[in-house]
Design an enzyme around this catalytic site. Structure first.
Site, PDB file in Angstrom:
ATOM      1  N   VAL A 177      22.558  34.764 -39.715  1.00 16.57           N
ATOM      2  CA  VAL A 177      24.144  34.870 -39.748  1.00 16.57           C
ATOM      3  C   VAL A 177      24.833  33.165 -39.008  1.00 16.57           C
ATOM      4  O   VAL A 177      25.750  33.065 -38.362  1.00 16.57           O
ATOM      5  CB  VAL A 177      25.142  35.503 -39.252  1.00 16.57           C
ATOM      6  CG1 VAL A 177      25.136  37.092 -39.852  1.00 16.57           C
ATOM      7  CG2 VAL A 177      24.625  36.392 -38.034  1.00 16.57           C
ATOM      8  N   CYS A 178      23.115  32.264 -38.649  1.00 14.21           N
ATOM      9  CA  CYS A 178      23.697  31.053 -37.674  1.00 14.21           C
ATOM     10  C   CYS A 178      23.497  29.812 -38.705  1.00 14.21           C
ATOM     11  O   CYS A 178      22.314  29.899 -39.571  1.00 14.21           O
ATOM     12  CB  CYS A 178      22.439  31.133 -36.545  1.00 14.21           C
ATOM     13  SG  CYS A 178      22.685  29.958 -35.784  1.00 14.21           S
TER      14      CYS A 178
END
Length: 329
Positions: A177-178
């Site tokens: 999720v980066c």
């Protein structure tokens, strides 16, 4: 910097088996020492709001696992340290680097609320602000084990260690999720495992591999490349106990999982380097921890040893992006 042509990531590497010396994988010891403490697994859940909360931290500490509490409810941290210590458990918290965080560090030191572990947690950890924060903690609470990050280069590891860090956290944006790599053009996404290897080579203290872990086998690969501990986000998300919100879609249960630099985390759309995704509901966290332990025991048996040190010595091959042969994980 190392030879930039020799970059690789988790899916590019396969470890080579050695002769097995144990009768059952249950004989394999997965424990790891960090500072003055020994933990059941060389794995720590990411210090993110959709991964860990007070309840999970307590459960992990009671069961003998390492944990790092996130820093996103800053006003609760002193009470959290007190509560953990009252139960005879270790306190492991996260801090940032701004003036209010320095004030908090001075405050807990003055109140003799000394956590066993403090993680200095910012996206780009090779910074003067991190060095100053390490020095402040070490001056006021020399007995506290300081983890600093995140970094992606050997130079950064050396500099943070020289400032007094007891361990460094390696990984700039390889997580699920980066989106640092997309938003900035920088990061270790796509070569995270090589970054771990180079940083561990330069390190004289423990390195924590943070991000990009998609399978349990990636934990063994991290240890092979020199990591002492592995921080895991998405594999620990979306459990029964996870703090993320449960959402129903087409009759299936999902849980929210978002990055620490996402607008959902920050509450504002500013310098966003994270996103939110939905992950299928995974059942009990304890079951996942047990499965991780069993898989790591199998890894140790394939490595031809009895404990994690066996994994550090195995040979490996680079099979450029082909270990899945087109299969999905």
């Amino acid at each position: 910097m190392n030879n930039l042509n020799s970059v690789f990531d988790y899916e590019d590497i396969q470890l080579i088996p050695n002769k097995c010396v144990i009768n059952s994988r249950l004989e394999a010891d997965t424990s790891v020492k960090l500072g003055n403490f020994t933990f059941k697994l060389p794995v720590v859940p990411a210090n993110m709001q959709t991964i860990i909360d007070d309840k999970i931290a307590e459960m992990l500490a009671k069961e003998g696992y390492f944990y790092i509490m996130h820093r996103f409810e800053a006003e609760n941290r002193a009470a959290f340290i007190k509560k953990m210590h009252q139960q005879g458990l270790i306190a492991s918290i996260s801090v940032g680097v701004k003036a209010d965080e320095h004030a908090f560090i001075r405050e807990i030191s003055a109140d003799a609320l000394i956590p066993e572990f403090i993680t200095i947690d910012i996206a780009h950890g090779h910074a003067d602000s991190v060095i100053k924060t390490i020095q402040l903690i070490k001056r006021l609470m020399p007995q506290t084990f300081v983890i600093a990050g995140n970094v992606g280069t050997p130079e950064a590891v050396r500099e943070l260690e020289n400032a007094g860090a007891d361990a460094t956290k390696v990984g700039i944006g390889p997580g699920k999720v980066c989106i640092t790599k997309v938003k900035t053009g920088f990061g270790t996404g796509g070569w995270q495992l090589a970054a771990v290897k180079w940083c561990a080579k330069a390190a004289s203290k423990p390195v924590i591999a943070d991000g990009g872990i998609r399978t349990h086998g990636d934990i063994a690969k991290s240890i092979r490349m020199g990591a002492t501990m592995v921080m895991v986000g998405s594999l620990f998300a979306a459990h029964e106990e996870s703090p993320g919100q449960t959402v129903e879609r087409d009759g299936q249960l999902f849980k929210e999982y978002f990055g620490s630099a996402s607008e959902y985390q920050k509450g504002e759309h500013k310098n966003v380097e994270g996103k939110k995704i939905l992950l299928p509901h995974k059942g009990s966290l304890k079951d996942t921890l047990k499965e991780m332990e069993e898989d790591l025991q199998s890894s140790i048996s394939y490595a031809g040893g009895r404990d994690l040190s066996a994994l550090t010595k195995v040979d490996y091959v680079v099979v450029k992006n082909s270990i899945w042969n087109g299969d999905a994980i």
